[in-house]
Write a protein that holds these residues in place. Structure first.
Motif, short mmCIF file in Angstrom:
data_model
loop_
_atom_site.label_atom_id
_atom_site.label_comp_id
_atom_site.label_asym_id
_atom_site.label_seq_id
_atom_site.Cartn_x
_atom_site.Cartn_y
_atom_site.Cartn_z
N ARG A 1 -15.21 8.19 -2.64
CA ARG A 1 -13.74 8.19 -2.56
C ARG A 1 -13.13 9.58 -2.44
NH1 ARG A 1 -11.21 4.89 -7.34
NH2 ARG A 1 -12.97 5.65 -8.58
N ARG B 1 0.83 -1.21 0.00
CA ARG B 1 0.00 0.00 0.00
C ARG B 1 0.86 1.26 0.00
NH1 ARG B 1 -3.70 -2.39 -2.46
NH2 ARG B 1 -4.83 -3.98 -1.27
N GLN C 1 -8.10 4.56 -3.55
CA GLN C 1 -9.23 4.34 -2.64
C GLN C 1 -9.74 5.63 -2.02
OE1 GLN C 1 -8.25 1.28 0.29
NE2 GLN C 1 -6.77 0.38 -1.14
N HIS C 2 -8.83 6.57 -1.77
CA HIS C 2 -9.20 7.83 -1.12
C HIS C 2 -8.43 8.98 -1.78
CE1 HIS C 2 -11.08 5.53 2.09
NE2 HIS C 2 -9.94 4.87 2.26
N VAL D 1 -6.81 2.24 4.42
CA VAL D 1 -6.19 1.99 3.11
C VAL D 1 -5.89 0.50 3.05
CG1 VAL D 1 -4.37 2.68 1.51
CG2 VAL D 1 -5.17 4.30 3.26
N ARG E 1 -7.04 2.23 -8.77
CA ARG E 1 -6.33 1.83 -7.55
C ARG E 1 -6.62 2.79 -6.40
NH1 ARG E 1 0.14 0.36 -6.93
NH2 ARG E 1 0.18 0.43 -4.63
N ASP F 1 -2.54 4.44 -3.31
CA ASP F 1 -3.83 3.90 -2.88
C ASP F 1 -4.65 4.96 -2.15
OD1 ASP F 1 -3.53 0.86 -3.45
OD2 ASP F 1 -1.67 1.41 -2.43
#
Length: 259
Positions: free
Chosen positions: A243, A138, A212-213, A258, A210, A161
């Protein structure tokens, strides 16, 4: 990994990256008392921190770093240029009782379970760096306080990520705003701060499947609004309420997983 913030903006910044028992604080622009209160909102105390990593010497990022590190015996990581800036003659900062470890741009180092990549950025500081944090597979990026998106920045942050990304100002609001002309030129210059549209241009080259946030951060209270920032990122093709969020000056944002 987890990502959180104790506040984001021109009045003070602090970002937290956690992996297992390792907790890294990126910058601390608040007094020790205020930092403790803000950490407590996230279920932490300064004794939980593993280290402080500094991006550059401007007050909204470093104001509380040395007092916090001195009181709680935290190692501080910063570039030689940042160290030179805060230890210059006439500086109000005191390094007494603080362990400083030198950061070299582009050279990875570790804090506990977290590997840290310092990324040089164009900003009007002596040797500014932003950071990508890695644990296992990550990658979490912190990217604020830069005036332009360089190819090196794109390469470093494309495969995150999670990403904390500066959306400092809307150009029209900046042009009409209360700042004097010299400050407007500084903020909008190549070594100033990213506009919403510049941030959007970076978003277009990220691996968005990819990501996520995406946290929009360091918003100017005078020259931007959350609505302007979110609209610019949506125009860049990232319109995903699950997101994308905005970090605030007062609250920062709570822990994000994450995975």
């Amino acid at each position: 990994m987890n990502l959180a913030s104790i506040g984001s903006g021109s009045k003070g910044n602090g970002t937290l990256v956690r992996s297992g028992d390792t907790i890294v604080l990126v910058d601390c622009g608040f007094t020790v008392k205020e930092t403790c209160l803000r950490l407590a909102r996230l279920g932490l105390s300064p004794e939980d921190l593993s280290a402080v990593v500094v991006t550059h010497e401007h007050g909204d990022h470093i104001r509380g770093v040395l007092p916090l590190a001195r009181r709680y015996r935290l190692p501080v990581h910063m570039t030689f240029g940042t160290l030179r800036a805060i230890s210059a003659p006439g500086s109000r900062h005191s390094l007494a009782g603080v362990t400083v470890q030198e950061v070299r741009p582009g050279r990875r180092f570790s804090v506990g379970a977290v590997e840290v990549l310092p990324v040089p950025v164009p900003h009007d500081a002596l040797e500014p760096c932003q950071y990508v944090f890695e644990a296992g597979t990550r990658r979490t990026g912190v990217l604020t306080d830069l005036g332009s998106v360089t190819p090196h920045v794109v390469e470093a942050y494309a495969t995150c990520d999670a990403l904390l990304l500066e959306c400092n100002h809307d150009p029209e609001l900046l042009a009409r705003g209360p700042y004097p002309p010299s400050l407007k030129r500084r903020v909008g210059g190549a070594r100033g701060h990213l506009s919403n549209q510049q941030a959007g241009s970076l978003v277009t080259v990220l691996e968005r499947n990819r990501l996520q946030h995406l946290v929009l951060s360091h918003l100017s209270e005078q020259n931007n609004t959350p609505e302007h920032a979110l609209e610019a990122v949506a125009d860049a093709g990232f319109d995903d309420a699950q997101r994308v969020r905005v970090a605030s000056q007062q609250e920062g944002f709570g822990w994000l997983d994450v995975n």
